[in-house]
Design a protein around this motif. Structure first.
Motif, PDB file in Angstrom:
ATOM      1  N   THR A  33      26.561 102.514  87.091  1.00  0.00           N
ATOM      2  CA  THR A  33      26.666 101.263  86.336  1.00  0.00           C
ATOM      3  C   THR A  33      25.246 100.708  86.231  1.00  0.00           C
ATOM      4  N   TYR A  34      24.895 100.162  85.077  1.00  0.00           N
ATOM      5  CA  TYR A  34      23.486  99.883  84.850  1.00  0.00           C
ATOM      6  C   TYR A  34      23.270  98.738  83.866  1.00  0.00           C
ATOM      7  N   GLU A  35      22.024  98.288  83.830  1.00  0.00           N
ATOM      8  CA  GLU A  35      21.530  97.394  82.794  1.00  0.00           C
ATOM      9  C   GLU A  35      20.089  97.797  82.498  1.00  0.00           C
ATOM     10  N   ILE A  36      19.699  97.651  81.240  1.00  0.00           N
ATOM     11  CA  ILE A  36      18.317  97.889  80.835  1.00  0.00           C
ATOM     12  C   ILE A  36      17.751  96.548  80.385  1.00  0.00           C
ATOM     13  N   ILE A  37      16.749  96.067  81.101  1.00  0.00           N
ATOM     14  CA  ILE A  37      16.137  94.777  80.769  1.00  0.00           C
ATOM     15  C   ILE A  37      14.779  95.045  80.135  1.00  0.00           C
ATOM     16  N   MET A  38      14.653  94.718  78.860  1.00  0.00           N
ATOM     17  CA  MET A  38      13.423  94.964  78.130  1.00  0.00           C
ATOM     18  C   MET A  38      12.691  93.646  77.911  1.00  0.00           C
ATOM     19  N   ILE A  39      11.448  93.583  78.376  1.00  0.00           N
ATOM     20  CA  ILE A  39      10.662  92.346  78.267  1.00  0.00           C
ATOM     21  C   ILE A  39       9.577  92.548  77.229  1.00  0.00           C
ATOM     22  N   ASP A  40       9.717  91.868  76.104  1.00  0.00           N
ATOM     23  CA  ASP A  40       8.748  91.946  75.008  1.00  0.00           C
ATOM     24  C   ASP A  40       7.615  90.973  75.285  1.00  0.00           C
ATOM     25  N   ASP A  41       6.445  91.513  75.599  1.00  0.00           N
ATOM     26  CA  ASP A  41       5.307  90.698  76.013  1.00  0.00           C
ATOM     27  C   ASP A  41       4.492  90.233  74.803  1.00  0.00           C
ATOM     28  N   GLY A  42       5.178  89.519  73.882  1.00  0.00           N
ATOM     29  CA  GLY A  42       4.486  88.951  72.733  1.00  0.00           C
ATOM     30  C   GLY A  42       4.092  89.970  71.681  1.00  0.00           C
ATOM     31  N   SER A  43       4.947  90.955  71.414  1.00  0.00           N
ATOM     32  CA  SER A  43       4.636  91.974  70.408  1.00  0.00           C
ATOM     33  C   SER A  43       4.496  91.352  69.023  1.00  0.00           C
ATOM     34  N   ASP A  44       3.596  91.926  68.214  1.00  0.00           N
ATOM     35  CA  ASP A  44       3.470  91.458  66.838  1.00  0.00           C
ATOM     36  C   ASP A  44       3.979  92.497  65.840  1.00  0.00           C
ATOM     37  N   ASP A  45       4.725  93.485  66.347  1.00  0.00           N
ATOM     38  CA  ASP A  45       5.418  94.416  65.449  1.00  0.00           C
ATOM     39  C   ASP A  45       6.911  94.074  65.486  1.00  0.00           C
ATOM     40  N   SER A  46       7.776  94.997  65.181  1.00  0.00           N
ATOM     41  CA  SER A  46       9.215  94.705  65.127  1.00  0.00           C
ATOM     42  C   SER A  46       9.949  95.102  66.409  1.00  0.00           C
ATOM     43  N   SER A  47       9.241  95.129  67.537  1.00  0.00           N
ATOM     44  CA  SER A  47       9.863  95.530  68.809  1.00  0.00           C
ATOM     45  C   SER A  47      11.084  94.665  69.139  1.00  0.00           C
ATOM     46  N   TRP A  48      10.991  93.347  68.940  1.00  0.00           N
ATOM     47  CA  TRP A  48      12.109  92.474  69.291  1.00  0.00           C
ATOM     48  C   TRP A  48      13.320  92.737  68.398  1.00  0.00           C
ATOM     49  N   GLN A  49      13.086  92.974  67.131  1.00  0.00           N
ATOM     50  CA  GLN A  49      14.210  93.285  66.240  1.00  0.00           C
ATOM     51  C   GLN A  49      14.895  94.592  66.666  1.00  0.00           C
ATOM     52  N   VAL A  50      14.100  95.547  67.112  1.00  0.00           N
ATOM     53  CA  VAL A  50      14.663  96.816  67.600  1.00  0.00           C
ATOM     54  C   VAL A  50      15.509  96.563  68.847  1.00  0.00           C
ATOM     55  N   ILE A  51      15.032  95.716  69.764  1.00  0.00           N
ATOM     56  CA  ILE A  51      15.797  95.395  70.972  1.00  0.00           C
ATOM     57  C   ILE A  51      17.132  94.752  70.615  1.00  0.00           C
ATOM     58  N   GLU A  52      17.107  93.833  69.658  1.00  0.00           N
ATOM     59  CA  GLU A  52      18.351  93.182  69.241  1.00  0.00           C
ATOM     60  C   GLU A  52      19.324  94.177  68.613  1.00  0.00           C
ATOM     61  N   ASN A  69       1.466  86.841  74.393  1.00  0.00           N
ATOM     62  CA  ASN A  69       1.172  87.892  75.360  1.00  0.00           C
ATOM     63  C   ASN A  69       0.694  87.293  76.686  1.00  0.00           C
ATOM     64  N   TYR A  70       1.448  87.573  77.767  1.00  0.00           N
ATOM     65  CA  TYR A  70       1.082  87.081  79.095  1.00  0.00           C
ATOM     66  C   TYR A  70       0.612  88.198  80.020  1.00  0.00           C
ATOM     67  N   GLY A  71       0.920  89.448  79.691  1.00  0.00           N
ATOM     68  CA  GLY A  71       0.497  90.545  80.546  1.00  0.00           C
ATOM     69  C   GLY A  71       1.671  91.212  81.247  1.00  0.00           C
ATOM     70  N   LYS A  72       1.396  92.406  81.744  1.00  0.00           N
ATOM     71  CA  LYS A  72       2.443  93.224  82.355  1.00  0.00           C
ATOM     72  C   LYS A  72       3.018  92.585  83.615  1.00  0.00           C
ATOM     73  N   SER A  73       2.173  91.938  84.407  1.00  0.00           N
ATOM     74  CA  SER A  73       2.659  91.323  85.644  1.00  0.00           C
ATOM     75  C   SER A  73       3.687  90.235  85.347  1.00  0.00           C
ATOM     76  N   ALA A  74       3.402  89.398  84.358  1.00  0.00           N
ATOM     77  CA  ALA A  74       4.344  88.336  83.986  1.00  0.00           C
ATOM     78  C   ALA A  74       5.656  88.925  83.489  1.00  0.00           C
ATOM     79  N   ALA A  75       5.562  90.011  82.706  1.00  0.00           N
ATOM     80  CA  ALA A  75       6.770  90.652  82.191  1.00  0.00           C
ATOM     81  C   ALA A  75       7.619  91.206  83.334  1.00  0.00           C
ATOM     82  N   LEU A  76       6.973  91.861  84.285  1.00  0.00           N
ATOM     83  CA  LEU A  76       7.716  92.394  85.428  1.00  0.00           C
ATOM     84  C   LEU A  76       8.339  91.276  86.254  1.00  0.00           C
ATOM     85  N   ASN A  77       7.608  90.191  86.434  1.00  0.00           N
ATOM     86  CA  ASN A  77       8.127  89.079  87.236  1.00  0.00           C
ATOM     87  C   ASN A  77       9.400  88.502  86.614  1.00  0.00           C
TER      88      ASN A  77
END
Length: 314
Positions: A33-52, A69-77
């Motif tokens: 059983t799982y979940e995939i949590i994708m954190i878009d760190d301020g992308s300026d392409d269509s990454s968020w639309q793809v996630i939706e 964009n806040y950086g990888k550490s903020a996204a992981l947090n």
């Protein structure tokens, strides 16, 4: 829930559908059983639309989008805050981490009893001089400082017990030092697994030369905060005392010399100014220590301690 898979990303619109399909295939084959949590760190392409779009087809896929964009550490947090799985696995979105590693990483946490497992990309496909030499130096320096015997601290593919990711805070560029944060939080069983490193299939790397400068600064920060975060006077007071005593001994030496030899000049000698500087530096260290103690004593987390178990106490 068995597994939370946390995927920080920046401008990875091309790789996301393939990555999610691969993860889904692996977890389904292993009945997780799982979940995939994708954190878009301020992308300026269509990454968020793809996630939706991916979420509309699979409700196990979840998304968080930063306004900038806040950086990888903020996204992981943020991903760690949202994770619900018993085991939390992080991986990069660029298809260089293989989801086929998920079952073995899960087993090392649940069966072998590790608190966290870090991937080791022993055979790499990006062996560039400007990337690998600094990386080797960082790994060596971090091993020496932390006493954690890992070969690759910066590998994005890692697995954690749930309580580990809820006990640490990742900020700045600290994502490359998560094993050190875990150790400071009291988790000592930290393992390593050789993992597959794949060639980048889409896009380009998002990290530049500045990460090496930031890495040095964060290594110094994590060393200091880990040891002296709750007792800053133990650091500043020690060095303040050392500098002040050195300066005082120099002054004492000059005073004795003046007494023995009246013609002995004091203020026209370099040692006078060295002693004066040492005593001033010592005093400044003491002041910094007192200010650090005041800040520490009045911080909201001054008496926050990680408790593993209780018995007979509510």
């Amino acid at each position: 829930m068995d597994i939370s898979i946390v995927v920080p990303l920046l401008n990875e619109e091309e790789s996301l559908p393939e990555l999610c399909a691969w993860i889904e295939r692996v977890v389904t084959d292993n009945n997780f059983t799982y979940e995939i949590i994708m954190i878009d760190d301020g992308s300026d392409d269509s990454s968020w639309q793809v996630i939706e779009q991916l979420r509309s087809k699979n409700p196990n896929i979840k998304g968080i989008r930063f306004q900038r964009n806040y950086g990888k550490s903020a996204a992981l947090n943020e991903g760690f805050k949202a994770a619900l799985g018993t085991v939390v696995i992080t991986m990069d979105a660029d298809m260089q981490d293989s989801p086929d590693e998920i079952p073995d990483l899960y087993k090392m946490i649940m069966t072998d009893g590790y608190d966290m497992v870090s991937g080791w990309k022993k055979k790499r496909f990006d062996n560039t001089l400007t990337k690998n030499l600094p990386s080797k130096f960082f790994n060596w320096a971090t091993r020496r400082m932390s006493k954690i015997q890992l070969n690759d601290f910066n590998c994005g593919l890692k697995a954690y017990k749930h309580k580990v990711i809820k006990s640490i805070e990742v900020y700045g560029e600290m994502h490359r030092y998560i094993p050190v944060l875990a150790k400071w939080a009291g988790f000592k069983k930290i393992g390593e697994k050789v993992v597959e490193h794949r060639k980048r299939k889409y896009g380009t790397t998002k990290f530049g030369w500045e990460r090496f400068v930031n890495g040095f600064l964060d290594l110094a920060s994590i060393t200091f905060v880990g040891k002296y975060g709750k007792r800053p006077m133990h650091f500043f007071g020690l060095w303040g005392f050392v500098f002040w005593v050195i300066g005082f001994l120099m002054v004492l030496y000059m005073a004795i010399s003046k007494f023995i030899e009246p013609e002995y000049g004091i203020t026209n000698r370099p040692v006078f100014y060295i002693s004066l500087t040492a005593m001033i530096i010592g005093s400044l260290f003491f002041i910094a220590g007192f200010l650090g103690e005041l800040i520490s004593r009045n911080s909201p987390g001054r008496n926050h301690y990680l408790i593993e178990k209780k018995t007979g106490v509510e």
